[in-house]
Enzyme design. Structure first.
Site, PDB file in Angstrom:
ATOM      1  N   PRO A 101      12.893 -16.153 -25.584  1.00  0.00           N
ATOM      2  CA  PRO A 101      13.054 -15.734 -26.985  1.00  0.00           C
ATOM      3  C   PRO A 101      13.406 -16.909 -27.880  1.00  0.00           C
ATOM      4  O   PRO A 101      14.109 -17.823 -27.467  1.00  0.00           O
ATOM      5  CB  PRO A 101      14.214 -14.744 -26.932  1.00  0.00           C
ATOM      6  CG  PRO A 101      14.959 -15.055 -25.684  1.00  0.00           C
ATOM      7  CD  PRO A 101      13.965 -15.640 -24.723  1.00  0.00           C
ATOM      8  N   GLU A 102      12.883 -16.915 -29.085  1.00  0.00           N
ATOM      9  CA  GLU A 102      13.222 -17.942 -30.064  1.00  0.00           C
ATOM     10  C   GLU A 102      14.094 -17.301 -31.146  1.00  0.00           C
ATOM     11  O   GLU A 102      14.419 -16.121 -31.079  1.00  0.00           O
ATOM     12  CB  GLU A 102      11.935 -18.551 -30.631  1.00  0.00           C
ATOM     13  CG  GLU A 102      11.152 -19.279 -29.529  1.00  0.00           C
ATOM     14  CD  GLU A 102      10.286 -20.411 -30.061  1.00  0.00           C
ATOM     15  OE1 GLU A 102      10.671 -21.042 -31.060  1.00  0.00           O
ATOM     16  OE2 GLU A 102       9.239 -20.666 -29.466  1.00  0.00           O
TER      17      GLU A 102
END
Ligand SMILES: [Zn+2]
Length: 286
Positions: free
Chosen positions: A2-3
Site C-alpha cells: 500500500p502507498e
C-alpha cells in the site's frame, strides 16, 4: 504494497469506525504479527486493555492509533499484505487473522489485523512530543501534510548527489511516495527517473510536487490504487484507481500524451515505467 493514498483510506475508515472506542480485550493469534512489540504478545494485550483509541493518524505510509492518556500509540505496519478490517463479531475468522481487538461498547464490531504473508504487524510505542511513535520520528512529512516544507525539500534536492526517483523514495526527505506514485508523477512532470536532482530549478520542484499531490489526491478520491486483491480498505472494498494510471504497469502500451510505447526498466530491484519521448534520459546516462 500500500502507498500513501491506500493508507489514508484505511486511516479514514478507522477514524469512522474505531476512533473513541475503548479496548476491552485483544487477542494475538500469531506471535509474528506483534514481533516488533519487543516485550511480547502478553505485554501487548495487557497494555491495550482498557485504553481509549484517539483519532488515527498517518505520516507517509505509517499509520498509528494513539491511545489516549497513555503517551503511547499502536503502530500498524501493513507490510505487503496487511489489512485492518472492522468486522461484526459474528463474521467468521479470516484464514490469516493475526490480531483481534474487541471494544467495550454495543456497536457489535471488532478490529481485525489480517495478514497473509505476515510481513506486517502491530506494535506499541511511546510517542515523541509531536505525538509520533518514537520509532518513526525520523520519517519526513509527506507532501499532503500542510506543514510540508517545500523550500527545505528543494534545498535538500539541490544539495544531494542523487537522482530524482531515489530522492522521491527517500523517506527522510519526503515520505509516502512509493514506486507507483513516483512513476506517475514523473510521467506527468515529464522528468526521467534518473535525472540528477542537483540541477532542478525551484519552479520545477514546485511543479513536480503539484503533480505528486494531484496523483495522490486522484487516487484518494477513488479509494486508493489496487494492484493486489490482498489490498482492501477498512470496510473490505478494493480501490480501483489502477484503471487510470498513465505510466506504471503500462509497458508497451501507448503513452497517453504522445503515443510512444511506455518502457519498463529494472530499477533498484523494482521497475521504472516511463515514456522515452516525454521523459528524455539525462545526457550522462543516455
Ligand atoms: Zn509520451
Amino acid at each position: 504494497m500500500p502507498e500513501l493514498p491506500e493508507v489514508e483510506v484505511v486511516r479514514r475508515g478507522l477514524e469512522r469506525w474505531v476512533a473513541h472506542r475503548s479496548v476491552i480485550d485483544a487477542e494475538v493469534l500469531h506471535p509474528r504479527a506483534v514481533r516488533r512489540h519487543l516485550a511480547g504478545p502478553e505485554d501487548f494485550v495487557q497494555r491495550l486493555r482498557g485504553r481509549h483509541i484517539g483519532t488515527p493518524r498517518r505520516r507517509g505510509k505509517y499509520l498509528w492509533l494513539p491511545l489516549e492518556e497513555s503517551g503511547e500509540s499502536v503502530l500498524a505496519h501493513l507490510g505487503m499484505s496487511g489489512q485492518l478490517l472492522v468486522q461484526p463479531h459474528e463474521a467468521p475468522d479470516e484464514k490469516h487473522l493475526r490480531v483481534r481487538i474487541r471494544f467495550a461498547d454495543e456497536l457489535g464490531t471488532e478490529l481485525r489485523f489480517v495478514d497473509q504473508r505476515t510481513f506486517g504487524g502491530l506494535s506499541l510505542h511511546p510517542n515523541t512530543p509531536d505525538g509520533l511513535p518514537d520509532v518513526i520520528a525520523h520519517i519526513a512529512r509527506d507532501p499532503l501534510d500542510p506543514l510540508f516544507d517545500e523550500d527545505a525539500f528543494h534545498r535538500a534536492l539541490r544539495r544531494k548527489r542523487t537522482t530524482i526517483k531515489r530522492a522521491l523514495l527517500d523517506q527522510s526527505l519526503i515520505s509516502g511516495v512509493g514506486n507507483i506514485y513516483a512513476d506517475e508523477a514523473l510521467w506527468r512532470a515529464r522528468i526521467h527517473y534518473d535525472r540528477p536532482t542537483a540541477g532542478l530549478t525551484r519552479p520545477r520542484t514546485a511543479e513536480l510536487l503539484t503533480h505528486i499531490r494531484d496523483v495522490m489526491n486522484a487516487a484518494l478520491a477513488v479509494g486508493g490504487t489496487s494492484f493486489d486483491s490482498l489490498y482492501v480498505n477498512v470496510n473490505g472494498e478494493s480501490g480501483y484507481f489502477d484503471r487510470s494510471l498513465d505510466a506504471y504497469g503500462r509497458e508497451g502500451l501507448p503513452c497517453r500524451r504522445c503515443g510512444t510505447p511506455i518502457r519498463r526498466r529494472p530499477w533498484m530491484n523494482r521497475s521504472s515505467y516511463f515514456c522515452p519521448r516525454c521523459q528524455r534520459p539525462p545526457r550522462a546516462a543516455s
